[in-house]
Design an enzyme around this catalytic site. Structure first.
Site, PDB file in Angstrom:
ATOM      1  N   CYS A 160       9.906  -0.602  26.221  1.00 42.27           N
ATOM      2  CA  CYS A 160      11.276  -0.097  26.070  1.00 42.27           C
ATOM      3  C   CYS A 160      12.138  -1.201  25.481  1.00 42.27           C
ATOM      4  CB  CYS A 160      11.800   0.318  27.442  1.00 42.27           C
ATOM      5  SG  CYS A 160      13.483   0.941  27.411  1.00 42.27           S
ATOM      6  N   GLU A 191      12.625   9.038  26.746  1.00 47.83           N
ATOM      7  CA  GLU A 191      14.040   8.996  26.351  1.00 47.83           C
ATOM      8  C   GLU A 191      14.900   9.909  27.223  1.00 47.83           C
ATOM      9  OE1 GLU A 191      14.827   6.600  24.557  1.00 47.83           O
ATOM     10  OE2 GLU A 191      12.803   6.160  23.827  1.00 47.83           O
TER      11      GLU A 191
HETATM   12 NI    NI Z   1      13.343   3.066  26.791  1.00 49.27          NI
END
Ligand code: NI
Length: 152
Positions: free
Chosen positions: A91, A134
């Site tokens: 991420c 997401e």
């Molecule tokens: Ni992320």
């Protein structure tokens, strides 16, 4: 268009639940443009609005498949899932950690596009992972919450 600063853990902003967008105005369109530019500049496959400090239900995804291209999702909802896969995730808000996360193999998502049209997308493999990862951000969830094994 402009690059936005990516917020990193442990910033509280990443733990908030995002509000839906009720009106797609010029600010939202600029945000979509900026989020895509910021995602590409950082070699990401997805970016959620809270990662740039905006607590709204907005996501951009591009897994690098030319047939799919850039997806801009406003108020996205997962409407069905199927199967299971385990794959390594990272991420842009979490430096230096990657790890295995269990996700559905196939995900159907409904979301508004920038024109306000309700769209439906089906994702498998990496796209299914990106949808889940997401959309989790919009609910204050980070992949490390679900990680089974730290591969860093
Ligand atoms: Ni992320």
């Amino acid at each position: 268009m402009a690059l936005r600063k990516i917020i990193k853990v442990p910033d509280d902003t990443l733990r908030k639940v995002c509000r839906p967008v009720d009106h797609i105005d010029s600010h939202i369109l600029t945000l979509l443009d900026d989020m895509a530019q910021t995602m590409y500049a950082n070699d990401g496959v997805g970016l959620a609005a809270p990662q740039v400090g905006i607590l709204r239900q907005i996501v951009v995804i591009d897994i690098g498949d030319e047939d799919v291209g850039l997806l801009e999702l406003i108020n996205p909802k997962i409407i069905s899932t199927e199967g299971e896969q385990i794959g390594q995730e990272g991420c842009l808000s979490v430096s230096d950690i990657r790890g295995d996360v269990k996700r559905p193999a196939r995900v159907v998502v409904q979301a508004y596009d920038r024109n306000g049209d309700l769209m439906e997308y089906t994702g498998e493999g990496l796209l299914a992972v990106a949808f889940c990862h997401e959309i989790d951000h919009l609910n204050g969830i980070i992949f490390t919450d679900k990680m089974e094994k730290n591969n860093a």
